[in-house]
Design a protein around this motif. Structure first.
Motif, PDB file in Angstrom:
ATOM      1  N   ARG A   6       1.392  -1.084   0.002  1.00 49.25           N
ATOM      2  CA  ARG A   6      -0.136   0.094  -0.030  1.00 49.25           C
ATOM      3  C   ARG A   6       0.702   1.461  -0.227  1.00 49.25           C
ATOM      4  NH1 ARG A   6      -3.057  -3.530  -1.042  1.00 49.25           N
ATOM      5  NH2 ARG A   6      -4.483  -4.186   0.283  1.00 49.25           N
ATOM      6  N   LEU A   7       0.591   1.790  -1.191  1.00 49.85           N
ATOM      7  CA  LEU A   7       2.139   3.353  -1.163  1.00 49.85           C
ATOM      8  C   LEU A   7       0.674   4.931  -1.385  1.00 49.85           C
ATOM      9  CD1 LEU A   7       4.168   1.725  -4.475  1.00 49.85           C
ATOM     10  CD2 LEU A   7       4.541   2.432  -1.588  1.00 49.85           C
ATOM     11  N   GLU A   8       1.726   5.293  -0.810  1.00 49.80           N
ATOM     12  CA  GLU A   8       0.448   6.752  -0.465  1.00 49.80           C
ATOM     13  C   GLU A   8       0.938   7.356  -2.214  1.00 49.80           C
ATOM     14  OE1 GLU A   8      -2.066   8.473   0.660  1.00 49.80           O
ATOM     15  OE2 GLU A   8      -2.353   6.163   1.674  1.00 49.80           O
ATOM     16  N   LYS A   9       0.522   7.433  -3.021  1.00 52.01           N
ATOM     17  CA  LYS A   9       0.836   8.240  -3.899  1.00 52.01           C
ATOM     18  C   LYS A   9      -0.458   9.617  -4.742  1.00 52.01           C
ATOM     19  CE  LYS A   9       3.791   5.453  -7.035  1.00 52.01           C
ATOM     20  NZ  LYS A   9       3.276   4.537  -8.075  1.00 52.01           N
ATOM     21  N   THR A  10       0.303  10.381  -5.620  1.00 51.45           N
ATOM     22  CA  THR A  10      -0.371  11.291  -6.235  1.00 51.45           C
ATOM     23  C   THR A  10      -0.484  11.136  -7.126  1.00 51.45           C
ATOM     24  OG1 THR A  10       0.688  13.124  -5.127  1.00 51.45           O
ATOM     25  CG2 THR A  10      -0.102  14.194  -6.686  1.00 51.45           C
ATOM     26  N   CYS A  11      -2.019  11.491  -8.142  1.00 48.85           N
ATOM     27  CA  CYS A  11      -2.167  11.059  -9.312  1.00 48.85           C
ATOM     28  C   CYS A  11      -1.779  12.001 -10.036  1.00 48.85           C
ATOM     29  CB  CYS A  11      -3.678  10.846  -9.523  1.00 48.85           C
ATOM     30  SG  CYS A  11      -4.481  10.753 -10.969  1.00 48.85           S
ATOM     31  N   ASN A  12      -1.086  11.503 -11.875  1.00 45.34           N
ATOM     32  CA  ASN A  12      -0.400  12.026 -12.393  1.00 45.34           C
ATOM     33  C   ASN A  12      -1.343  13.410 -13.075  1.00 45.34           C
ATOM     34  OD1 ASN A  12       2.008  10.912 -11.485  1.00 45.34           O
ATOM     35  ND2 ASN A  12       2.365   9.669 -13.346  1.00 45.34           N
ATOM     36  N   PHE A  13      -2.217  13.068 -13.161  1.00 45.46           N
ATOM     37  CA  PHE A  13      -3.562  13.426 -14.256  1.00 45.46           C
ATOM     38  C   PHE A  13      -4.276  14.427 -13.216  1.00 45.46           C
ATOM     39  CE2 PHE A  13      -7.480  14.635 -16.025  1.00 45.46           C
ATOM     40  CZ  PHE A  13      -6.630  14.849 -17.034  1.00 45.46           C
ATOM     41  N   CYS A  14      -4.988  14.314 -12.414  1.00 43.89           N
ATOM     42  CA  CYS A  14      -5.468  15.677 -12.010  1.00 43.89           C
ATOM     43  C   CYS A  14      -5.269  15.397 -10.063  1.00 43.89           C
ATOM     44  CB  CYS A  14      -7.536  13.765 -11.153  1.00 43.89           C
ATOM     45  SG  CYS A  14      -6.928  13.028 -10.058  1.00 43.89           S
ATOM     46  N   GLY A  15      -4.247  15.363  -9.514  1.00 37.97           N
ATOM     47  CA  GLY A  15      -3.110  15.296  -9.145  1.00 37.97           C
ATOM     48  C   GLY A  15      -3.522  14.792  -8.089  1.00 37.97           C
ATOM     49  N   ASN A  16      -4.404  14.129  -7.422  1.00 40.70           N
ATOM     50  CA  ASN A  16      -5.086  13.925  -5.967  1.00 40.70           C
ATOM     51  C   ASN A  16      -4.880  12.780  -5.335  1.00 40.70           C
ATOM     52  OD1 ASN A  16      -7.807  15.239  -6.163  1.00 40.70           O
ATOM     53  ND2 ASN A  16      -8.904  14.411  -7.176  1.00 40.70           N
ATOM     54  N   PHE A  18      -3.795   9.311  -3.280  1.00 39.53           N
ATOM     55  CA  PHE A  18      -4.505   7.896  -3.231  1.00 39.53           C
ATOM     56  C   PHE A  18      -3.762   7.312  -2.607  1.00 39.53           C
ATOM     57  CE2 PHE A  18      -2.575   8.177  -7.743  1.00 39.53           C
ATOM     58  CZ  PHE A  18      -1.852   6.921  -7.492  1.00 39.53           C
ATOM     59  N   THR A  19      -4.491   5.301  -2.731  1.00 39.73           N
ATOM     60  CA  THR A  19      -3.577   4.388  -1.990  1.00 39.73           C
ATOM     61  C   THR A  19      -3.302   3.374  -2.965  1.00 39.73           C
ATOM     62  OG1 THR A  19      -4.432   4.753   0.093  1.00 39.73           O
ATOM     63  CG2 THR A  19      -3.240   2.975  -0.839  1.00 39.73           C
ATOM     64  N   ALA A  20      -1.854   3.712  -3.605  1.00 35.14           N
ATOM     65  CA  ALA A  20      -1.811   2.284  -5.152  1.00 35.14           C
ATOM     66  C   ALA A  20      -1.101   1.207  -3.907  1.00 35.14           C
ATOM     67  CB  ALA A  20      -0.529   2.897  -5.308  1.00 35.14           C
ATOM     68  N   LYS A  21      -1.859   0.161  -4.515  1.00 36.02           N
ATOM     69  CA  LYS A  21      -1.459  -1.533  -4.602  1.00 36.02           C
ATOM     70  C   LYS A  21      -0.296  -1.746  -5.221  1.00 36.02           C
ATOM     71  CE  LYS A  21      -6.567  -2.478  -2.951  1.00 36.02           C
ATOM     72  NZ  LYS A  21      -7.419  -3.071  -3.679  1.00 36.02           N
ATOM     73  N   THR A  22       0.048  -1.248  -6.386  1.00 32.53           N
ATOM     74  CA  THR A  22       0.927  -1.341  -6.828  1.00 32.53           C
ATOM     75  C   THR A  22       2.686  -0.409  -6.920  1.00 32.53           C
ATOM     76  OG1 THR A  22       0.585  -0.970  -9.269  1.00 32.53           O
ATOM     77  CG2 THR A  22      -0.037  -3.347  -8.394  1.00 32.53           C
ATOM     78  N   THR A  23       3.612  -0.677  -7.243  1.00 28.17           N
ATOM     79  CA  THR A  23       4.387   0.121  -7.421  1.00 28.17           C
ATOM     80  C   THR A  23       4.360   1.339  -9.034  1.00 28.17           C
ATOM     81  OG1 THR A  23       6.495  -1.032  -8.112  1.00 28.17           O
ATOM     82  CG2 THR A  23       5.923  -0.675  -4.909  1.00 28.17           C
ATOM     83  N   VAL A  24       3.857   0.673 -10.367  1.00 25.24           N
ATOM     84  CA  VAL A  24       3.970   0.997 -10.757  1.00 25.24           C
ATOM     85  C   VAL A  24       2.614   2.348 -11.025  1.00 25.24           C
ATOM     86  CG1 VAL A  24       5.209  -0.423 -11.908  1.00 25.24           C
ATOM     87  CG2 VAL A  24       3.140  -1.154 -11.799  1.00 25.24           C
ATOM     88  N   THR A  25       1.437   2.282 -10.358  1.00 21.85           N
ATOM     89  CA  THR A  25       0.463   2.864 -10.664  1.00 21.85           C
ATOM     90  C   THR A  25       0.487   4.445 -10.855  1.00 21.85           C
ATOM     91  OG1 THR A  25      -0.924   1.269  -9.527  1.00 21.85           O
ATOM     92  CG2 THR A  25      -2.102   2.908  -9.653  1.00 21.85           C
ATOM     93  N   GLN A  26      -0.195   5.141 -11.666  1.00 23.56           N
ATOM     94  CA  GLN A  26       0.432   6.174 -11.608  1.00 23.56           C
ATOM     95  C   GLN A  26      -1.447   7.154 -11.868  1.00 23.56           C
ATOM     96  OE1 GLN A  26       1.540   7.330 -15.820  1.00 23.56           O
ATOM     97  NE2 GLN A  26       3.519   5.565 -15.520  1.00 23.56           N
ATOM     98  N   PHE A  27      -2.692   6.621 -11.991  1.00 28.22           N
ATOM     99  CA  PHE A  27      -3.735   6.950 -11.990  1.00 28.22           C
ATOM    100  C   PHE A  27      -4.742   7.146 -11.071  1.00 28.22           C
ATOM    101  CE2 PHE A  27      -1.723   6.985 -16.059  1.00 28.22           C
ATOM    102  CZ  PHE A  27      -1.615   8.501 -16.209  1.00 28.22           C
ATOM    103  N   CYS A  28      -4.826   7.664  -9.716  1.00 31.30           N
ATOM    104  CA  CYS A  28      -5.872   7.572  -8.574  1.00 31.30           C
ATOM    105  C   CYS A  28      -7.243   6.438  -9.520  1.00 31.30           C
ATOM    106  CB  CYS A  28      -6.471   8.344  -8.729  1.00 31.30           C
ATOM    107  SG  CYS A  28      -7.287   9.792  -9.724  1.00 31.30           S
ATOM    108  N   SER A  29      -8.356   6.447 -10.881  1.00 36.00           N
ATOM    109  CA  SER A  29      -8.856   6.030 -11.050  1.00 36.00           C
ATOM    110  C   SER A  29      -8.780   5.858 -12.785  1.00 36.00           C
ATOM    111  CB  SER A  29     -10.157   6.084 -10.810  1.00 36.00           C
ATOM    112  OG  SER A  29      -9.968   7.523 -11.780  1.00 36.00           O
ATOM    113  N   ASP A  30      -9.916   4.705 -12.876  1.00 36.05           N
ATOM    114  CA  ASP A  30      -9.766   4.483 -14.688  1.00 36.05           C
ATOM    115  C   ASP A  30     -10.449   5.822 -15.668  1.00 36.05           C
ATOM    116  OD1 ASP A  30      -9.783   2.287 -16.544  1.00 36.05           O
ATOM    117  OD2 ASP A  30     -11.964   2.473 -17.041  1.00 36.05           O
ATOM    118  N   ASN A  31     -10.671   6.279 -14.592  1.00 36.31           N
ATOM    119  CA  ASN A  31     -11.399   7.409 -15.831  1.00 36.31           C
ATOM    120  C   ASN A  31      -9.990   8.958 -16.133  1.00 36.31           C
ATOM    121  OD1 ASN A  31     -13.663   7.339 -16.880  1.00 36.31           O
ATOM    122  ND2 ASN A  31     -14.664   8.300 -14.558  1.00 36.31           N
TER     123      ASN A  31
END
Length: 121
Positions: A6-16, A18-31
């Motif tokens: 569980r990693l705390e990250k910032t969405c590359n698109f909207c800047g919100n 979020f909690t990521a479940k993988t190390t490569v996740t870049q966006f908070c949602s599918d949208n």
């Protein structure tokens, strides 16, 4: 096999945040992922159009014209980016010196350069 990452990250698109479940996740949602993809594709399309336009402009310019000492009306139009009528008006007003060789109108390269070198007082 599931991961407990569980990693705390910032969405590359909207800047919100979020909690990521993988190390490569870049966006908070599918949208956000879809919108970022669409934005990348749009930017690439615009960049391609700009490059094609630049190639058209450079392809339409004849490099031999730059090296000649005497130019025809068409070559002068191409060099200056002006219409034939504009060149003829400049000749009629006496602002651009031209000579005739038979039926051809020839313009000296020096005359074209002097057209822009005259200073206004």
């Amino acid at each position: 096999m599931s991961s407990n990452i569980r990693l705390e990250k910032t969405c590359n698109f909207c800047g919100n945040h979020f909690t990521a479940k993988t190390t490569v996740t870049q966006f908070c949602s599918d949208n956000c992922a879809k919108r970022a993809y669409k934005q990348r594709k749009r930017s690439a399309k615009i960049e391609t159009a700009i490059q094609e336009e630049k190639q058209k402009v450079t392809a339409s310019f004849n490099p031999v014209v730059v090296q000649k000492d005497f130019l025809s009306i068409d070559e002068t139009c191409q060099l200056l980016g002006a219409s034939r009528w504009t060149i003829y008006r400049l000749i009629d007003k006496g602002q651009l010196k031209a000579g005739k060789l038979g039926s051809r109108t020839i313009i000296s390269r020096v005359a074209i350069d002097n057209l822009f070198n005259t200073s206004v007082v």
